[in-house]
Write a protein that holds these residues in place. Structure first.
Motif, PDB file in Angstrom:
ATOM      1  N   GLY A 125       0.796  -1.228   0.000  1.00 44.00           N
ATOM      2  CA  GLY A 125       0.000   0.000   0.000  1.00 44.00           C
ATOM      3  C   GLY A 125       0.822   1.267   0.000  1.00 44.00           C
ATOM      4  N   LEU A 126       1.760   1.401   0.942  1.00 40.23           N
ATOM      5  CA  LEU A 126       2.596   2.597   1.004  1.00 40.23           C
ATOM      6  C   LEU A 126       3.460   2.709  -0.237  1.00 40.23           C
ATOM      7  N   GLY A 127       4.074   1.597  -0.628  1.00 41.21           N
ATOM      8  CA  GLY A 127       4.959   1.620  -1.781  1.00 41.21           C
ATOM      9  C   GLY A 127       4.251   1.966  -3.078  1.00 41.21           C
ATOM     10  N   ILE A 128       3.039   1.440  -3.289  1.00 39.10           N
ATOM     11  CA  ILE A 128       2.293   1.752  -4.507  1.00 39.10           C
ATOM     12  C   ILE A 128       1.960   3.232  -4.555  1.00 39.10           C
ATOM     13  N   GLY A 129       1.495   3.782  -3.413  1.00 38.36           N
ATOM     14  CA  GLY A 129       1.176   5.205  -3.384  1.00 38.36           C
ATOM     15  C   GLY A 129       2.382   6.064  -3.681  1.00 38.36           C
ATOM     16  N   LEU A 130       3.532   5.729  -3.098  1.00 35.55           N
ATOM     17  CA  LEU A 130       4.749   6.503  -3.334  1.00 35.55           C
ATOM     18  C   LEU A 130       5.252   6.316  -4.764  1.00 35.55           C
ATOM     19  N   HIS A 131       5.089   5.107  -5.311  1.00 37.70           N
ATOM     20  CA  HIS A 131       5.455   4.863  -6.710  1.00 37.70           C
ATOM     21  C   HIS A 131       4.623   5.749  -7.633  1.00 37.70           C
ATOM     22  N   GLY A 140      -5.505  -5.300   6.464  1.00 43.61           N
ATOM     23  CA  GLY A 140      -5.623  -4.627   7.746  1.00 43.61           C
ATOM     24  C   GLY A 140      -4.344  -3.964   8.191  1.00 43.61           C
ATOM     25  N   ASN A 141      -3.200  -4.434   7.692  1.00 40.42           N
ATOM     26  CA  ASN A 141      -1.912  -3.837   8.034  1.00 40.42           C
ATOM     27  C   ASN A 141      -1.467  -2.759   7.053  1.00 40.42           C
ATOM     28  N   ALA A 142      -2.217  -2.581   5.965  1.00 33.87           N
ATOM     29  CA  ALA A 142      -1.756  -1.716   4.879  1.00 33.87           C
ATOM     30  C   ALA A 142      -2.023  -0.232   5.135  1.00 33.87           C
ATOM     31  N   VAL A 143      -1.261   0.589   4.433  1.00 36.90           N
ATOM     32  CA  VAL A 143      -1.506   2.030   4.368  1.00 36.90           C
ATOM     33  C   VAL A 143      -2.400   2.287   3.159  1.00 36.90           C
ATOM     34  N   PRO A 144      -3.449   3.105   3.284  1.00 33.14           N
ATOM     35  CA  PRO A 144      -4.255   3.410   2.105  1.00 33.14           C
ATOM     36  C   PRO A 144      -3.397   4.009   0.992  1.00 33.14           C
ATOM     37  N   VAL A 145      -3.523   3.466  -0.200  1.00 26.05           N
ATOM     38  CA  VAL A 145      -2.704   3.908  -1.322  1.00 26.05           C
ATOM     39  C   VAL A 145      -2.877   5.407  -1.566  1.00 26.05           C
TER      40      VAL A 145
END
Length: 387
Positions: free
Chosen positions: A12-18, A364-369
């Motif tokens: 989640g975090l990585g996709i958003g930052l990508h 449940g552990n992810a950051v919203p994209v």
């Protein structure tokens, strides 16, 4: 812009930052199921993670010195179980606390900036001193703990260093904030602590982006002009009545500036009903009905016409009363994996690997994209301005 993603989870975090313009040269995750999810998506043409250099393993064994001076960003969500309301609250006595490894990565690679995140539980009063300790280490990553020095003594030394005036070596300007994802267009009331730091020698100023969505605007759209119900084609006879919210909307002189909070209905309205329209539902990836949902005191599910409650990973699987949709009739059912992915703003072509319980743990552990992308775009903009 070059980055490293640590504790990547399902991405989640990585996709958003990508999406914000950062391209990872190393992605580290220990959990086999989360890695399987990333690998499964890498096999899909055009996936945002297609070219991620995934490394399954323990971050404690990684040498980050090979990236020294070459990175724009280090990001990640150090495992949050030590601080989660659903965990055992052991914090600095918990071997799962990976903040020391995140700070080591910064110390060795010396990136221009970093973005780390964690759960709201980290800000609880009982963790206040350790929260300050984490922040001071991020500001001064080269002031390391001495052999056999406990964290409280190290904290005292960091405080002395921080207040000592002129400082040489590696230092970061740090901004920390508790953000509610619903205030930034995520259909979920999910609060995360964000740590954003810029290397001191860059001499940059930065602040978190202002919120774009509000509960007040949603109340106006639902209980003042009715545009929310009109958009979803809900007949007047089926619209819920709420005297308190109707009165609150009536007191507003004008519609609040900005967008309305996104609701569960906004997020999933175009998906087929997984319980009663199974043929169409099976054509959608990760959209299977899961039986067994029940409501009990304190766990009543997420109302359809509000942002969802925080999706939970659970210490021993998904809690029985969490991660549920509560229909206007009062009936409840579990969110499907696809619905949960919508609530976490993952793209629809991103699939999750594993059983329902396992994939819900990943979500449940992810950051919203969307939240990660919002912060990431502003960080990237500031770094480009300094280039």
């Amino acid at each position: 812009m070059r980055s490293i993603e640590l504790f990547a989870g399902a991405g989640g975090l990585g996709i958003g930052l990508h999406r914000a313009g950062f391209h990872p040269v190393q992605v580290v995750e220990r959990d086999v199921y989360a890695c399987d999810t990333i690998r499964e998506n890498q096999r899909r043409a055009g996936s945002v993670v297609a070219h991620w250099p995934l490394e399954q393993g323990d971050v404690r064994t990684v040498d980050f010195g090979v990236h020294e001076g070459k990175l724009d960003l280090i990001s990640g969500g150090p495992p949050c179980q030590p601080f989660s309301m659903g965990g055992k609250h052991k914090a600095y006595d918990d071997a799962r606390d990976m903040f020391p490894q995140a700070i080591r990565a910064v110390r060795e690679a010396r990136p221009k900036a970093f973005v780390f995140e964690n759960v709201k539980g980290l800000t609880r009063a009982s963790f206040q001193n350790y929260f300050q300790y984490i922040q001071l280490q991020m500001r001064h990553p080269e002031v390391t703990a001495r052999a056999d020095e406990d964290w409280a003594d190290h904290l005292a030394r960091l405080e002395q260093h921080h207040t000592s005036g002129a400082k040489g070596g590696l230092n970061y300007r740090l901004v920390t904030r508790l953000l509610n994802a619903a205030n930034h267009g995520v259909p979920q009331k999910r609060e995360r602590v964000l740590f954003v730091g810029f290397r001191d020698d860059l001499d940059l100023e930065w602040s978190f982006p202002i919120q774009t969505h509000s509960a007040e605007a949603l109340i106006w759209d639902q209980y003042r002009d009715g545009s929310y119900w009109d958009r979803h084609r809900v007949a007047r006879k089926d619209r819920p009545e709420n005297e308190a919210l109707t009165a609150r909307a009536a007191r507003m002189e004008a519609r609040p500036v900005g967008e309305a909070w996104k609701t569960v209905r906004d997020a999933i309205h175009d998906l087929p009903d997984p319980e009663h329209d199974t043929v169409r539902a099976r054509a959608v990836a990760n959209h299977r009905f899961q039986a067994g949902a029940r409501s009990y005191p304190g766990h009543t599910g997420s109302p359809l016409d509000e942002p969802a409650k925080t999706l939970k990973a659970g210490v021993h699987g998904v809690p029985g009363g969490e991660n549920m949709l509560r229909k206007p009739t009062g009936e409840v059912r579990y969110f499907t994996v696809r619905e949960s992915a919508r609530l976490q703003t993952f793209p629809d072509d991103y699939v999750f690997h594993g059983s329902w319980t396992e994939t819900m743990r990943q979500l449940g552990n992810a950051v919203p994209v969307r939240l990660a992308e919002m912060v990431g775009r502003d960080v990237a903009r500031r770094l480009r301005f300094a280039a």
